[in-house]
Structures are given as C-alpha cells and as structure tokens.
Design a protein around this motif. Structure first.
Motif, PDB file in Angstrom:
ATOM      1  N   GLU A 171       7.849  12.678  -5.474  1.00 53.17           N
ATOM      2  CA  GLU A 171       7.703  11.406  -6.189  1.00 53.17           C
ATOM      3  C   GLU A 171       8.426  10.263  -5.487  1.00 53.17           C
ATOM      4  N   ASP A 172       9.522  10.576  -4.776  1.00 53.92           N
ATOM      5  CA  ASP A 172      10.279   9.535  -4.093  1.00 53.92           C
ATOM      6  C   ASP A 172       9.941   9.437  -2.612  1.00 53.92           C
ATOM      7  N   ASP A 173       8.859  10.082  -2.182  1.00 52.14           N
ATOM      8  CA  ASP A 173       8.453  10.027  -0.782  1.00 52.14           C
ATOM      9  C   ASP A 173       7.949   8.620  -0.477  1.00 52.14           C
ATOM     10  N   PRO A 174       8.594   7.877   0.449  1.00 50.72           N
ATOM     11  CA  PRO A 174       8.147   6.500   0.730  1.00 50.72           C
ATOM     12  C   PRO A 174       6.741   6.428   1.292  1.00 50.72           C
ATOM     13  N   VAL A 175       6.247   7.506   1.903  1.00 48.69           N
ATOM     14  CA  VAL A 175       4.891   7.492   2.450  1.00 48.69           C
ATOM     15  C   VAL A 175       3.861   7.362   1.328  1.00 48.69           C
ATOM     16  N   ARG A 176       4.213   7.809   0.120  1.00 51.33           N
ATOM     17  CA  ARG A 176       3.278   7.766  -1.005  1.00 51.33           C
ATOM     18  C   ARG A 176       3.341   6.436  -1.759  1.00 51.33           C
ATOM     19  N   TRP A 177       4.178   5.506  -1.316  1.00 51.59           N
ATOM     20  CA  TRP A 177       4.311   4.193  -1.929  1.00 51.59           C
ATOM     21  C   TRP A 177       4.531   4.328  -3.439  1.00 51.59           C
ATOM     22  N   PRO A 178       5.656   4.908  -3.842  1.00 55.27           N
ATOM     23  CA  PRO A 178       5.869   5.161  -5.275  1.00 55.27           C
ATOM     24  C   PRO A 178       5.923   3.889  -6.113  1.00 55.27           C
ATOM     25  N   GLN A 179       6.427   2.783  -5.569  1.00 55.66           N
ATOM     26  CA  GLN A 179       6.495   1.552  -6.362  1.00 55.66           C
ATOM     27  C   GLN A 179       5.107   1.003  -6.650  1.00 55.66           C
ATOM     28  N   VAL A 180       4.237   1.035  -5.633  1.00 51.73           N
ATOM     29  CA  VAL A 180       2.862   0.575  -5.848  1.00 51.73           C
ATOM     30  C   VAL A 180       2.154   1.505  -6.832  1.00 51.73           C
ATOM     31  N   ARG A 181       2.393   2.790  -6.676  1.00 49.06           N
ATOM     32  CA  ARG A 181       1.761   3.760  -7.564  1.00 49.06           C
ATOM     33  C   ARG A 181       2.276   3.590  -8.998  1.00 49.06           C
ATOM     34  N   GLY A 182       3.574   3.309  -9.129  1.00 49.16           N
ATOM     35  CA  GLY A 182       4.137   3.136 -10.455  1.00 49.16           C
ATOM     36  C   GLY A 182       3.651   1.886 -11.153  1.00 49.16           C
ATOM     37  N   ALA A 183       3.151   0.897 -10.381  1.00 48.14           N
ATOM     38  CA  ALA A 183       2.623  -0.332 -10.982  1.00 48.14           C
ATOM     39  C   ALA A 183       1.175  -0.173 -11.421  1.00 48.14           C
ATOM     40  N   GLY A 184       0.614   1.021 -11.275  1.00 50.98           N
ATOM     41  CA  GLY A 184      -0.753   1.261 -11.713  1.00 50.98           C
ATOM     42  C   GLY A 184      -1.797   1.136 -10.630  1.00 50.98           C
ATOM     43  N   LEU A 185      -1.409   0.757  -9.403  1.00 51.59           N
ATOM     44  CA  LEU A 185      -2.369   0.607  -8.298  1.00 51.59           C
ATOM     45  C   LEU A 185      -2.472   1.934  -7.545  1.00 51.59           C
ATOM     46  N   VAL A 186      -2.985   2.939  -8.222  1.00 52.50           N
ATOM     47  CA  VAL A 186      -3.061   4.271  -7.622  1.00 52.50           C
ATOM     48  C   VAL A 186      -4.009   4.281  -6.432  1.00 52.50           C
ATOM     49  N   GLU A 187      -5.143   3.609  -6.555  1.00 49.04           N
ATOM     50  CA  GLU A 187      -6.116   3.577  -5.462  1.00 49.04           C
ATOM     51  C   GLU A 187      -5.529   2.904  -4.224  1.00 49.04           C
ATOM     52  N   VAL A 188      -4.789   1.811  -4.442  1.00 52.27           N
ATOM     53  CA  VAL A 188      -4.152   1.112  -3.320  1.00 52.27           C
ATOM     54  C   VAL A 188      -3.105   2.004  -2.661  1.00 52.27           C
ATOM     55  N   ALA A 189      -2.293   2.685  -3.469  1.00 49.53           N
ATOM     56  CA  ALA A 189      -1.273   3.569  -2.911  1.00 49.53           C
ATOM     57  C   ALA A 189      -1.906   4.722  -2.144  1.00 49.53           C
ATOM     58  N   ASP A 190      -3.019   5.268  -2.650  1.00 51.23           N
ATOM     59  CA  ASP A 190      -3.702   6.349  -1.929  1.00 51.23           C
ATOM     60  C   ASP A 190      -4.234   5.865  -0.591  1.00 51.23           C
ATOM     61  N   ARG A 191      -4.744   4.643  -0.580  1.00 56.16           N
ATOM     62  CA  ARG A 191      -5.261   4.098   0.692  1.00 56.16           C
ATOM     63  C   ARG A 191      -4.130   3.931   1.708  1.00 56.16           C
ATOM     64  N   LEU A 192      -2.993   3.402   1.267  1.00 51.95           N
ATOM     65  CA  LEU A 192      -1.861   3.231   2.177  1.00 51.95           C
ATOM     66  C   LEU A 192      -1.307   4.576   2.629  1.00 51.95           C
ATOM     67  N   GLU A 193      -1.257   5.561   1.723  1.00 52.71           N
ATOM     68  CA  GLU A 193      -0.781   6.882   2.098  1.00 52.71           C
ATOM     69  C   GLU A 193      -1.706   7.515   3.139  1.00 52.71           C
ATOM     70  N   GLY A 194      -3.013   7.331   2.968  1.00 54.44           N
ATOM     71  CA  GLY A 194      -3.953   7.862   3.945  1.00 54.44           C
ATOM     72  C   GLY A 194      -3.823   7.174   5.294  1.00 54.44           C
ATOM     73  N   GLU A 195      -3.570   5.864   5.304  1.00 57.81           N
ATOM     74  CA  GLU A 195      -3.383   5.143   6.563  1.00 57.81           C
ATOM     75  C   GLU A 195      -2.147   5.647   7.298  1.00 57.81           C
ATOM     76  N   ALA A 196      -1.056   5.879   6.540  1.00 56.77           N
ATOM     77  CA  ALA A 196       0.174   6.373   7.166  1.00 56.77           C
ATOM     78  C   ALA A 196       0.002   7.801   7.668  1.00 56.77           C
ATOM     79  N   GLY A 197      -0.612   8.650   6.848  1.00 59.97           N
ATOM     80  CA  GLY A 197      -0.793  10.029   7.257  1.00 59.97           C
ATOM     81  C   GLY A 197      -1.791  10.202   8.375  1.00 59.97           C
ATOM     82  N   GLY A 198      -2.767   9.290   8.475  1.00 52.64           N
ATOM     83  CA  GLY A 198      -3.766   9.387   9.525  1.00 52.64           C
ATOM     84  C   GLY A 198      -3.371   8.744  10.828  1.00 52.64           C
TER      85      GLY A 198
END
Length: 695
Positions: A171-198
């Motif tokens: 939950e505190d992994d910065p790659v998953r953008w927890p603050q963005v995810r916690g604000a309800g922008l799950v789709e945005v956080a998933d996109r950023l996580e995929g960009e970082a992981g890819g």
C-alpha cells in the motif's frame, strides 16, 4: 564513466523518448543502475543539512571508546590465570569445602558411593566451572576479544538500524502512487504504475508528475486536467514547455526525489565531527536558499566540481517544474551543452538567438534607473549610486514617455553626453504633448546638473560606452525587433545560460554580471508566485559585488531564491564588503590552495569551538635508596633514557574550527572545507570534503 568524463547516474530503463531515426552507435558500455522502482523504494533519511539522504544510515553522535586489542588480550589472559588459580585452590581444598555444601544439601546420604552420587558431583563441578567462566569471562571481556579475532564485528562503531523499505506492490509502495489512488483516481494511478513498471518513466517524469499532483492537492480544480493529461500521455504528462524529459548528459549524481546533487564525501578524519565522517555530502534548495560563496584559486575545480553539478541539478528540477535557474559564465565555460538549456544568450556573438534585456523587464523608469546605476557605477569609489540613479531616471522617464520604450545603448550614451541633436529631438517630442511638463522639467534638471561638481553623468557615459562597441551591435535592442531575455521570466521553470565576452571585453562583462545580479535580486523578490526555487549561479563573480547587491543576497532566502558565487580570491571583492559578504551567505566553501589572508576571513566567519586537550609532562624520577638508584642507572644504560613519570593535565580550551594556516596548507588537492546553513536555521560545522568531480 562516459568517455567525455561524465557520469550516468540515472536509474536504468528510464524510458527515453523514441526518435524516428536510429540512434548512433554508443561509444561506451551502458552503466548499471537501479530500476526506477528500486530507486524509489530506497529509504531516505537525514540527520543534518547537506546529508545525501539516499540510503543514508545515521551514525552515532559521538565516537564510542574502542579498547585496543593488546589491552583486551592482556586482560583476558590475566582473568584466565586468575580463574584457574581460584579453581585450583577450590579443587585442592586450600579454601575449605564450603563450595561443596550445596551438593551435600541436595543429595541424600543413601547415594554415597553410588553412580547417582558421581553424576551429581560432576554436574555440580560443571556448574561451578561454568560460573567461574562466566564471571571471569565478563571480567576479562572474552566475548569482545573473540568477536574481534573472528572479525565478525567491525572495529567501526555500530550504526543505527536502517529504515525499512516499502514492499513492492504494498500500500505504501511509491510506484503504485498511493496518494493518487487514495484520491479516487484509480485508473490514473494504474496508468502511472504501468508506465513505471514498463520502463517508460524516468526519474524526471516521476518528479514532474508528483509536482503536478501536489499542485492538484492545493487546487482541486486542476484534478480533471491532470487526469486527462495522464490518460493521454502517460509518463509524458505535464511535460516541460520545451518538451524535454531529461538532460542530454549528466555530469553528476542526482536524487530528484530529494532534489539533491551529490557533491562528495566527508573525510573520515579527526577534523570532522564523528557523526558526519565517511558520509556523502549533497546540496539541495534547502541549503542553496541561503546562498553559497566558494573561494579557490584557478584549477581547483570550482566549475567542474561545484558550479556545473549544481546548475545541472537545478536544470533537472526545472524540467520537473520545481525551479528556475540562470547560469552566468565566460564564453567557453563548461556549464553544459546548449541542448540542456531553454535560453542561451551569447552576448557579443552575432549568431546568438537571444538578446539580453538591459532593463530587466522593468516598466518603471525609477526602477530601471536604480538597476542600471548599480551595475554601471556601483563599483566606482566616490560616486553615490543614488545620485547616479536619479540622473538616469531624469533621462529614462522622458524618453519612455516620448517614444514608449527605453533608449537603446547608443541613444542612452548620446543623452548622457548631452548631444544637442538627441536632446533637442527628445524635447520636441515632449513639447508636442502639452501634458508632459513634468518630463520637460526632468530634462531641464538634467541639463542644469550636467558638468556640475559631483555629477555622475560623465562616469555613467563612460560605462555605457563600454557597451556601445561594434562587437555589441544589435544587442540590448529595445525596439522589439530582437528576442530579449528578461529575468522576469523567473516566474516559469526556465533554464538559462548567459555567456559573457570575458576574453575581449572584461570590463563590459563585469558590468553585465553586476547588472544580472542586481536584476536577479529585484526579480526574485518581486515574484508573485514563489513556489519555484529561483537560482543564479556565477562561474566567476570577480568584481561583481556591490554594497547593495550584497544586501540583496541576504534577503533572497525569504524569497525562495539563492545565488552561487565563486571567486579566485576575496581580493576580487572590495575590502569593505568582504566581511559583509561572508555574513550574507549561509554556505561558505574554501577550496584547497587558498591564501592565508583568505583563510583568516573564513576562520573568523566559522568561529571557535571548545575542545579537550591533554598536556603530558615528563618528570625525571630521583631515587633515594641505593638499590633503586642502581636499578634506574641500569635501566638508563639499557634504554638510553632516564626514568620518568608522566603527569597528564586535561582541560577545555577554545580554538578556531579551522585556522588560516590549516586552510592554506592542510587541505589536500581535490578537497574543500564547506559549512552549510539551511533556510530553517540548521547548521553544519565546517567539513573537510573530498569532492566527487566530473572527470
């Protein structure tokens, strides 16, 4: 290390922007480094200003006492012999049989001569031997000696525990953008996580998008634009206006998450505080906001080891939307390639795309006159800068009223020289508008003062003549035909380099450097939005400082801005300004090879500290007894030294942290002594630092 002497220190798989053409064949092997995810998960902690927080493990505040190995061995042998002696005395009954009373008390008489009695006896003997081993082992420090011999415990003192790293996918992994995810922008956080992981996101992208998210948290109305940008562009969202997502080359190691640049390593010696020995030293806006003064002779690496890494760090932060940086140096100074900057002003070079706004974007004649007066005659003894500013304002105001702009350099020179044609033309323009009587009075006042005793006009005209040269034809244009750069652009995350014509026009270069410093002080303080850190770096600030600019430097820390000033010697600053300059900056740096005169100024600025000293007095022992005298005589015959006793006196004395002689002679090449002060008031004592360099 690259073939050009630069270091690739960014995380691997940083997601360079693809180009249509095939890249050229690399001239060096790729440099290994952590992935973006690993880089983000490394803990960052700090226990003082200037600490490189990436993976830093704080040390103990004071050095614990370490017993010498020889002392440990002798103590262990003595305790072993004492333990054996005590056991021998007990076993042979010299101390009586009291130690056997517990055995007799807890074994029945019917066991006498039987096997249980023998077993119980040896068990009791083992208990007694174990107690002796534990007691004399602790007395003789056997465990410490054993660890020392087995090298399982380093001689260096223990450090505190390293902070825990966030778990990948947690939950505190910065790659998953927890603050963005916690604000309800799950789709945005998933996109950023995929960009970082890819591997399509680099450290600049992460810092830039995080900065954009911070602005969304301040102003929630930007959330929709932020989400749309990330959905459309991924790691390229909220990109810098230049479109750049990285610098073409990096000459130092940077940590954009902490906004730091690695400068070097604190020497592991007695001259440095124990808590900082062997730690890495870095600079960030928190300390650069108090401004930095560096002094060292030519060839000590001020440009390569200080100016360029700092400018490069702030250029990366500008790409991340966090800073605005202006680098000023002579033409040819190694301050980075042109592609690393948004604006490159080459004064005196006809091929220069950009020009310099002589008036710094000012629209008020009085403000423009004050800045010009400070640059033109601020270093001239005996001339009042305020009178010079008044004289300039008496010309700039009427000219702007008549023509809607400030005069160009040739026009300003003619007005200061009271050329009749220029003065008459200006007067006719003002007379045509009957409402400009106030401006006509200004011109009349300038006419009356011209040639009077103490008139600054001739000195101003001589200084303006330095810029009215064929080499500068086409520069400092005020008609709107060129592309002038103004320091009012510090409102934006911009990267600027100004090349001064130091080689052929030294006096003009120094005057322009004074002008840039005066304009920066005014522009940084006048910014409405101070969220960006504004920074001005001088590769050589010789003959640049005046009394007013020094006072302006001191006020920059409250404006979220700072300057970097490098000097070959403090002699390049007027004597009356040397002490105020050292007091105006919060960070002071003395390179190896400074003179004792410069070292004395730094020693006074760094002050003194209380240290513990030991005075050992050797006194000859005179024996009274014949036998003792004979033994002493034999010992002197063998050793060649008289028998003495040592008297040790321990006391607290106040001494300079670094003396002028130490700064001049005890700083090795490639090193510097650096003190830091943060904008919060935290201080780091002068540290002897081994500079990393770029080559």
């Amino acid at each position: 290390m690259d073939t050009d002497g630069t270091h690739e220190t960014r995380p691997t798989r940083t997601g360079h922007i693809p180009r249509p053409a095939a890249p050229p064949k690399p001239s060096h092997a790729p440099t290994a480094g952590p992935t973006l995810g690993d880089w983000l998960r490394v803990p960052r902690s700090s226990d003082g200003p200037g600490v490189w927080t990436y993976g830093h493990v704080p040390r103990a505040a004071e050095e614990p006492e370490v017993t010498p190995t020889r002392q440990l061995v002798s103590g262990a042998l003595i305790s072993l012999l004492a333990g054996l002696l005590l056991w021998s005395l007990l076993w042979n009954g010299y101390l009586g049989g009291f130690w056997l009373w517990p055995l007799y008390m807890f074994t029945p008489d019917s066991w006498a001569g039987t096997l249980p009695s023998v077993v119980a006896s040896y068990v009791w003997y083992g208990i007694v031997i174990g107690a002796l081993i534990i007691g004399f082992g602790r007395l003789g420090r056997w465990p410490e000696l054993l660890r020392r011999l087995l090298r399982s415990r380093a001689v260096q003192p223990l450090h505190s525990t390293e902070p825990a790293r966030p778990e990948p996918g947690g939950e505190d992994d910065p790659v998953r953008w927890p603050q963005v995810r916690g604000a309800g922008l799950v789709e945005v956080a998933d996109r950023l996580e995929g960009e970082a992981g890819g591997g399509r996101m680099n450290d600049v992208d992460y810092a830039r998008i995080r900065r954009a998210w911070d602005s969304v948290r301040v102003d929630p109305s930007r959330m929709r634009a932020f989400a749309d940008s990330v959905r459309d562009k991924g790691a390229g969202a909220c990109v810098h206006p230049s479109g750049d997502r990285d610098l073409p080359v990096r000459a130092a190691r940077h940590d954009l998450l902490a906004r730091q640049v690695l400068l070097g390593t604190v020497e592991d010696g007695i001259r440095n505080p124990y808590a900082r020995r062997g730690t890495s030293l870095a600079l960030d806006p928190d300390v650069l906001g108090t401004s930095l003064l560096a002094v060292g002779p030519s060839g000590t690496g001020k440009t390569q080891r200080l100016v360029r890494p700092v400018v490069e760090s702030l250029a990366l932060q500008a790409l991340a939307g966090q800073a605005a940086v202006v680098a000023v140096g002579a033409a040819g100074a190694q301050l980075g390639p042109d592609a690393a900057y948004d604006v490159v002003v080459r004064i005196g070079d006809p091929a220069s795309v950009y020009d310099l706004d002589l008036y710094g974007g000012a629209t008020d004649p009085d403000e423009a006159a004050t800045l010009l007066a400070e640059a033109f005659v601020g270093d001239v003894p005996g001339i009042d800068v305020r009178r010079a500013a008044t004289a300039l304002a008496q010309l700039l105001g009427p000219f702007r009223t008549a023509y809607g702009r400030f005069p160009a350099v040739p026009e300003l020179r003619e007005l200061l020289d009271q050329v009749p044609a220029a003065f008459d033309a200006l007067r006719r323009e003002l007379a045509a508008d009957g409402a400009q009587q106030a401006m006509l009075r200004e011109l009349d006042a300038r006419t009356r003062q011209h040639g009077a005793h103490g008139d600054p006009g001739p000195a101003l005209a001589d200084r303006v003549a330095l810029l009215d040269r064929p080499a500068f034809a086409g520069f400092f244009d005020t008609t709107g035909q060129g592309r002038p750069f103004s320091l009012r652009a510090l409102e934006h995350p911009i990267r600027v380099r100004v090349d001064l014509p130091e080689r052929g026009h030294a006096d003009a270069s120094r005057m322009l450097a004074r002008l840039l410093l005066a304009q920066f002080n005014a522009a940084a303080a006048a910014r409405a939005d101070r969220s960006l850190f504004a920074f001005l770096a001088f590769d050589d600030a010789s003959h640049t400082l005046t009394a007013e600019t020094v006072r302006g430097v001191q006020r920059l820390r409250s404006a979220h801005a700072g300057v970097l000033l490098t000097l070959r010697s403090l002699d390049d600053v007027p004597e009356a300004l040397r002490t105020p300059l050292l007091g105006a900056v919060g960070c002071r740096m003395a390179f190896s090879g400074v003179t004792t005169w410069d070292g004395k100024r730094f020693a006074e600025a760094w002050g003194t500290e209380w240290v513990e000293t030991r005075d050992v007095t050797h006194r000859t022992v005179f024996a009274d007894q014949p036998l003792t005298r004979a033994i002493h005589a034999f010992r002197k015959l063998v050793t060649g030294k008289a028998v003495t006793t040592d008297a040790v006196t321990v006391r607290q004395v106040e001494r300079e942290r670094w003396s002028a002689s130490d700064l001049a002679h005890a700083v090795p090449p490639g090193h510097a002594v650096l003190s830091l002060t943060s904008v919060k008031g935290e201080r780091a004592a002068p540290l002897l630092v081994r500079l990393a360099g770029t080559a």
